[in-house]
Design a protein around this motif. Structure first.
Motif, PDB file in Angstrom:
ATOM      1  N   ASP A 141       0.826  -1.223   0.000  1.00 21.69           N
ATOM      2  CA  ASP A 141       0.000   0.000   0.000  1.00 21.69           C
ATOM      3  C   ASP A 141       0.856   1.268   0.000  1.00 21.69           C
ATOM      4  O   ASP A 141       0.338   2.363   0.204  1.00 21.69           O
ATOM      5  N   CYS A 142       2.155   1.144  -0.214  1.00 23.19           N
ATOM      6  CA  CYS A 142       3.029   2.337  -0.117  1.00 23.19           C
ATOM      7  C   CYS A 142       3.299   2.998  -1.465  1.00 23.19           C
ATOM      8  O   CYS A 142       4.055   3.968  -1.532  1.00 23.19           O
ATOM      9  N   ASP A 143       2.727   2.474  -2.516  1.00 23.41           N
ATOM     10  CA  ASP A 143       2.843   3.094  -3.835  1.00 23.41           C
ATOM     11  C   ASP A 143       4.304   3.364  -4.214  1.00 23.41           C
ATOM     12  O   ASP A 143       4.681   4.497  -4.533  1.00 23.41           O
TER      13      ASP A 143
END
Ligand SMILES: O=C([O-])C(=O)C[C@H](O)[C@@H](O)C(=O)[O-]
Length: 366
Positions: A215-217
Motif C-alpha cells: 500500500d506504499c505506492d
C-alpha cells in the motif's frame, strides 16, 4: 564539414575534483559509511585554436596523451559520440567541447528528445537510523535526511534498504526496512518513493517486502539481488497481481550488457541503470534505441558525484526515455553549477553551451 572541422587537440590535462555532500552519507546494504564526498578526476581537452571542454573521467584506462595532435573530428562526432576507443575516458570532456563548439547545450547536441526540466530523485537516503553507532538515531535519522532533501527541492526519495544483509539480523533488518518505508510514505504522501536493496535481498525476501509495503505506492525497486532470470520471474509473478505496478530497475553493478538486455526483453526488468560515466554517454547514445525498441526505460546510475547527476540530466533531456534521474545532492569544489536549478523535484538545465558548467578549466597537477 561541421563546427569541429579544422580543430586539432593540443593538450589533455587532468586535475582532482572534490565533491561535497550536504551531510555525511551512511551505510547501505553492501557498504559501510560513504563519507562526506569523494574525489575524482576532471579532464580538460584543448584545441590549437583555444577551444576547450572538460568533464569527469571514469571508464576504460588508456593514455589520453596519444590524442594530442589528432583532428577533433576523428575523435568525436557530435551526432554519434566518441569515435576512437582510446578517447572514451574523455567522453564527458569531449561532449562538452563538441557542444561548446556547436554553441549548444549537450542535451540539444544529443537530439533534445527528452523532457525538460528533468525529474530527479534524491539518492542520498541511506541507513541514517543505524548511526552513530554509540547512539543510533533510529527512523528519525532517515526522516531528517528526507526533510533536508525536501527542503532543497527534491520531491522523490530513493530509500536504501537491505539492513539485514550486513548490519542487523535478517529478520530485524527486514522489519526495519518495512518500518522505514512506511514512515517515509506516511510523512511524505505526495513524494515519489523508490527503494534500493543494493543486492542485499533474495527473491523470496523481495516478494515478502513487496507484500509488506503493497500500500506504499513504490515507484521502483532497484537491485533486489544480483540479477538472474529465475529470481526476477518470482518478482514478476508478484507484480502481475492487480495493484502492483512497481517497476524493477537493475543493471548498475558490474552489468553484463547482453544479459541485462535479455532480461528486459523477457519482461523481467523495466528500467536499466548502467552508469552514466563508467558505461558512458557515447555507449548510452548507441544503447538507447535498443532500450526503446525493447520497450523499457533507462535511468543512468549517477551516484557518487553531484556532477554525474548533471551529466545524467543532460542525457535524459537529450536522449529521452528516462523517467527520473538519480540526484546526488551536493557541490563540487571550483565548479559553478548555478545554471542548474532544482524546483519542485525538477531540474532546469542551463542554456549555456556544453554542460554549462564553469569554470574548472585551469588544471593544477596535470
Ligand atoms: O543506486 C545507487 O546510487 C547506488 O547503489 C550507490 C551505492 O549506494 C553506493 O554505495 C555505490 O556506489 O556503491
Amino acid at each position: 564539414m561541421n563546427a569541429l572541422s579544422g580543430h586539432r587537440i593540443s593538450e589533455v590535462t587532468s586535475t582532482p575534483l572534490r565533491s561535497r555532500y550536504p551531510r555525511t552519507i551512511g551505510r547501505n546494504a553492501r557498504l559501510g559509511a560513504h563519507g562526506d564526498g569523494p574525489t575524482a578526476w576532471a579532464v580538460t581537452v584543448r584545441t590549437e585554436d583555444g577551444a576547450s571542454g572538460w568533464g569527469m573521467a571514469e571508464g576504460p584506462e588508456s593514455d589520453p596523451a596519444t590524442l594530442v595532435g589528432r583532428p577533433l573530428e576523428e575523435v568525436i562526432d557530435p551526432d554519434h559520440g566518441v569515435l576512437d576507443p582510446a578517447a572514451l575516458p574523455l567522453d564527458a570532456a569531449l561532449h562538452d567541447l563538441a557542444a561548446r563548439l556547436l554553441g549548444v547545450p549537450v542535451h540539444v547536441m544529443l537530439g533534445g528528445h527528452g523532457v525538460t526540466p528533468v525529474t530527479c530523485y534524491s539518492g542520498a537516503i541511506y541507513f541514517e537510523d543505524l548511526d552513530p553507532e554509540e547512539a543510533p538515531r533510529g527512523i528519525d535519522g532517515v526522516l531528517a535526511s528526507c526533510a533536508a532533501d525536501w527542503a532543497s527541492g527534491y520531491r522523490a526519495f530513493k530509500l536504501k534498504i537491505g539492513r539485514g544483509n550486513l548490519w542487523m539480523t535478517p529478520e530485524a533488518g527486514f522489519a526495519r526496512d518495512v518500518e522505514v518505508t512506511r514512515a517515509v510514505r506516511e510523512a511524505y504522501p505526495a513524494a515519489r518513493v523508490l527503494v534500493d536493496m543494493n543486492d542485499g535481498y533474495d527473491p523470496e525476501r523481495s516478494v515478502r517486502y513487496l507484500e509488506a509495503v503493497a500500500d506504499c505506492d513504490l515507484f521502483w525497486i532497484e537491485e533486489p539481488f544480483a540479477e538472474h532470470a529465475e529470481g526476477l520471474r518470482r518478482v514478476r509473478e508478484h507484480r502481475r497481481r492487480p495493484g502492483s505496478p512497481v517497476l524493477v530497475a537493475d543493471g548498475e553493478f558490474e552489468p553484463d550488457l547482453e544479459e541485462v538486455l535479455d532480461l528486459a526483453r523477457d519482461g523481467l526488468l523495466d528500467v536499466l541503470l548502467m552508469d552514466v560515466l563508467s558505461i558512458g554517454i557515447t555507449a548510452w547514445r548507441h544503447l538507447m534505441p535498443t532500450v526503446r525498441e525493447i520497450g523499457v526505460a533507462a535511468s543512468p546510475h549517477a551516484w557518487g558525484h553531484p556532477l554525474k547527476t548533471l551529466y545524467a540530466a543532460q542525457l535524459a533531456a537529450g536522449l529521452g526515455n528516462v523517467p527520473v534521474v538519480e540526484a546526488v545532492p551536493g557541490t563540487t569544489d571550483g565548479v559553478d553549477a548555478s545554471g542548474y536549478t532544482l524546483v519542485d523535484g525538477r531540474l532546469t538545465l542551463p542554456d549555456a553551451p556544453g554542460f554549462g558548467l564553469g569554470p574548472r578549466l585551469t588544471a593544477a597537477g596535470h
